[in-house]
Design a protein around this motif. Structure first.
Motif, short mmCIF file in Angstrom:
data_model
loop_
_atom_site.label_atom_id
_atom_site.label_comp_id
_atom_site.label_asym_id
_atom_site.label_seq_id
_atom_site.Cartn_x
_atom_site.Cartn_y
_atom_site.Cartn_z
N GLU A 1 8.25 9.19 15.45
CA GLU A 1 6.85 9.32 15.87
C GLU A 1 6.53 10.79 16.12
N PRO A 2 5.24 11.19 16.08
CA PRO A 2 4.10 10.32 15.79
C PRO A 2 4.01 9.96 14.32
N VAL A 3 3.30 8.89 14.04
CA VAL A 3 3.00 8.53 12.65
C VAL A 3 2.20 9.66 12.02
N GLN A 4 2.53 10.01 10.80
CA GLN A 4 1.83 11.13 10.15
C GLN A 4 1.45 10.77 8.72
N ARG A 5 0.43 11.43 8.21
CA ARG A 5 -0.05 11.22 6.85
C ARG A 5 0.78 12.09 5.92
N VAL A 6 1.45 11.46 4.94
CA VAL A 6 2.33 12.18 4.02
C VAL A 6 1.95 11.82 2.59
N SER B 1 4.96 15.26 12.70
CA SER B 1 3.86 15.97 13.34
C SER B 1 2.56 15.29 12.94
N ASN B 2 1.47 15.76 13.47
CA ASN B 2 0.16 15.18 13.13
C ASN B 2 -0.46 15.85 11.91
N GLU B 3 0.23 16.83 11.32
CA GLU B 3 -0.32 17.55 10.18
C GLU B 3 -0.01 16.83 8.86
N PRO B 4 -0.98 16.65 7.96
CA PRO B 4 -0.71 16.04 6.65
C PRO B 4 0.31 16.88 5.88
N GLN B 5 1.16 16.22 5.11
CA GLN B 5 2.20 16.93 4.37
C GLN B 5 2.34 16.33 2.98
N LEU B 6 2.83 17.13 2.03
CA LEU B 6 3.08 16.68 0.67
C LEU B 6 4.55 16.90 0.34
N ASP B 7 5.23 15.82 -0.11
CA ASP B 7 6.63 15.90 -0.54
C ASP B 7 7.50 16.64 0.47
N ARG B 8 7.40 16.25 1.71
CA ARG B 8 8.09 16.96 2.77
C ARG B 8 9.61 16.87 2.63
N ILE B 9 10.30 17.93 3.00
CA ILE B 9 11.76 17.98 3.02
C ILE B 9 12.17 18.69 4.30
N GLY B 10 13.15 18.13 5.01
CA GLY B 10 13.54 18.67 6.29
C GLY B 10 14.27 20.00 6.21
N PRO B 11 14.29 20.77 7.30
CA PRO B 11 14.97 22.07 7.34
C PRO B 11 16.47 21.95 7.08
N HIS B 12 17.04 22.95 6.42
CA HIS B 12 18.43 22.89 5.97
C HIS B 12 19.44 22.84 7.10
#
Length: 227
Positions: A35-40, A173-184
């Motif tokens: 959480e929070p639920v986010q737009r991806v 996060s609450n920010e919309p994201q595209l094709d998100r990938i986590g930090p290395h």
């Protein structure tokens, strides 16, 4: 019985197109915060309808590291690094570009992509019809493809084995994201829960492996869509 076993020869027909789109990712889970639920947003890609089976693993790697043996059962006891070795060998044999799905791709497909009906689990709300879990699996993994698939025709994205993702832990996060990938530098992500529990938490359930050498986990194949 699995209608068409997952082998090098049949693998292309088991790769299903997941049309890209946006979805609400995350939700309440008691293992690892989602959480929070986010737009991806997710671009179109392909995903295998089954987890990698021991039959396919042995065909590529010529050995079987699995504890619960069975040709049609998912391979497990494999680390993220061993998955990368498998992918390298598989791509050399096939000329393909197979990879692990990202966490966003995994959850988008599990929810049914554009065809999602909003079920609690991958494919709906009837856990016993969709998943092998602690109350129906006889305390071991089971052959793939015996439960009901989700809206995309993909099997067992809830239960049976935890599945590796390509990327690492990404805080929502609450920010919309595209094709998100986590930090290395973060731990690697696991999705789907397993035969031994966790499925009851729903489709957003996630866990982490602190190192890429962690084992007792399976995986599923993905392909980026051609332009």
């Amino acid at each position: 019985m699995l209608p068409t076993p997952l082998t090098l020869a049949t693998l292309p027909q088991h790769m299903l197109l997941v049309e890209g789109g946006e979805f609400e990712m995350g939700g309440k889970t008691f293992l690892l915060n989602a959480e929070p639920v986010q737009r991806v947003g997710v671009s179109s890609f392909q995903l295998c309808r089954y987890p990698v089976t021991q039959l396919l693993w042995k065909e590529v790697m010529h050995r079987n590291p699995t504890y619960f043996c069975g040709a049609q059962r998912p391979v497990e006891m494999v680390s993220w690094l061993q998955c990368q070795e498998f992918l390298e060998q598989l791509n050399a044999l096939t000329g393909g570009k197979y990879r692990l799905p990202t966490e966003a791709e995994w959850e988008y497909a599990a929810r049914g992509g554009r065809y999602s009906r909003g079920g609690k689990y991958a494919g709906g709300n009837q856990l016993d019809e969709l998943a092998w879990h602690e109350s129906n699996c006889l305390s071991e993994t089971q052959p793939v493809g015996l439960k009901r698939p989700n809206e995309l025709g993909i099997f067992e994205m809830t239960g049976n084995v935890w599945e590796w993702c390509e990327d690492r832990l990404h805080n929502n996060s609450n920010e919309p994201q595209l094709d998100r990938i986590g930090p290395h530098q973060r731990p690697f992500l696991l999705r789907g829960a397993s035969y031994s529990g966790g499925t009851g938490y729903g489709i957003a359930v996630r866990d982490q492996a602190l190192t890429p050498s962690s084992r007792e986990i399976g995986f599923r194949l993905a392909l980026s869509s051609q332009p």
